[in-house]
Design a protein around this motif. Structure first.
Motif, PDB file in Angstrom:
ATOM      1  N   GLN A  82      -2.037   3.654  -4.559  1.00  0.00           N
ATOM      2  CA  GLN A  82      -1.131   4.742  -4.158  1.00  0.00           C
ATOM      3  C   GLN A  82      -1.301   5.096  -2.706  1.00  0.00           C
ATOM      4  O   GLN A  82      -2.332   5.218  -2.164  1.00  0.00           O
ATOM      5  CB  GLN A  82      -1.381   5.996  -4.970  1.00  0.00           C
ATOM      6  CG  GLN A  82      -1.161   5.810  -6.429  1.00  0.00           C
ATOM      7  CD  GLN A  82      -1.567   7.053  -7.218  1.00  0.00           C
ATOM      8  OE1 GLN A  82      -2.637   7.587  -7.048  1.00  0.00           O
ATOM      9  NE2 GLN A  82      -0.679   7.483  -8.088  1.00  0.00           N
ATOM     10  N   ASP A 138       0.866  -1.183   0.000  1.00  0.00           N
ATOM     11  CA  ASP A 138       0.000   0.000   0.000  1.00  0.00           C
ATOM     12  C   ASP A 138       0.906   1.239   0.000  1.00  0.00           C
ATOM     13  O   ASP A 138       1.798   1.361   0.840  1.00  0.00           O
ATOM     14  CB  ASP A 138      -0.903   0.042   1.231  1.00  0.00           C
ATOM     15  CG  ASP A 138      -1.933  -1.077   1.267  1.00  0.00           C
ATOM     16  OD1 ASP A 138      -2.063  -1.815   0.265  1.00  0.00           O
ATOM     17  OD2 ASP A 138      -2.610  -1.221   2.304  1.00  0.00           O
ATOM     18  N   GLY A 139       0.709   2.133  -0.962  1.00  0.00           N
ATOM     19  CA  GLY A 139       1.514   3.344  -1.024  1.00  0.00           C
ATOM     20  C   GLY A 139       2.944   3.143  -1.503  1.00  0.00           C
ATOM     21  O   GLY A 139       3.764   4.049  -1.378  1.00  0.00           O
ATOM     22  N   SER A 152      -3.624  -3.156  -3.465  1.00  0.00           N
ATOM     23  CA  SER A 152      -2.840  -2.007  -3.003  1.00  0.00           C
ATOM     24  C   SER A 152      -2.940  -0.914  -4.045  1.00  0.00           C
ATOM     25  O   SER A 152      -2.920  -1.176  -5.255  1.00  0.00           O
ATOM     26  CB  SER A 152      -1.360  -2.384  -2.839  1.00  0.00           C
ATOM     27  OG  SER A 152      -1.182  -3.240  -1.744  1.00  0.00           O
TER      28      SER A 152
END
Length: 172
Positions: free
Chosen positions: A172, A31-32, A170
């Motif tokens: 950004q 994630d991110g 997931s």
């Protein structure tokens, strides 16, 4: 922008709960992630086929290079051995925040026939209940693939390549 996917086919007697637990424990780690627009943790768990096939859409090569060469992909190597990573170029990306509600992906593969005049690849069908779609192409193999994301399991009405179950997405 790049897309990548590796398809890890496992023995029919493989306990897919191992993969599902792995995703449950580690899925949020991407994630991110740098340059990652989307990663869908895709699984096929049937009596005739067991496969783990994560799909990535990268906004740039920095994040993809980081994932492959800075130790993250080493987890795949140590767990499943050397895997071929399929690379493609995103041609159409139709995603929104609702894509995170997706639980299934329909994959439809196509060949690009030799021709004297190129035509842009297109989706073979639109789906009213789709939460997102991707069309990726690979001119090295002269193929293109469309992915359609759904909350409920779609029927295999087009003779598609695969229907995957999604265990985490997931973004950004």
């Amino acid at each position: 922008m790049n897309a990548m996917q590796y398809k890890i086919t496992l023995p029919n007697d493989y306990d897919m709960n191992i993969i599902k637990e792995r995703i449950y424990k580690n899925g949020s780690k991407t994630d991110g992630f740098t340059d990652l627009l989307l990663k869908a943790y895709l699984v096929i768990d049937t009596k005739v086929k067991k496969q783990y096939s994560p799909l990535y859409i990268w906004q740039g090569n920095i994040g993809m290079n980081k994932f492959i060469f800075d130790g993250f992909y080493d987890n795949i190597l140590s767990s499943f051995g050397w895997q071929k990573i399929n690379i493609a170029i995103p041609f159409i990306i139709n995603i929104s925040n609702s894509i995170k509600d997706s639980r299934y992906v329909l994959e439809i593969g196509h060949n690009i026939a030799e021709t004297d005049k190129m035509k842009k690849p297109t989706f073979s069908k639109s789906f009213d209940n789709s939460l997102g779609s991707l069309l990726l192409y690979n001119p090295d193999k002269w193929k293109y693939v469309e992915f359609h994301f759904f909350e409920n399991k779609p029927t295999n009405q087009l003779g598609c390549s695969q229907i995957y179950q999604i265990f985490h997405i997931s973004t950004q």
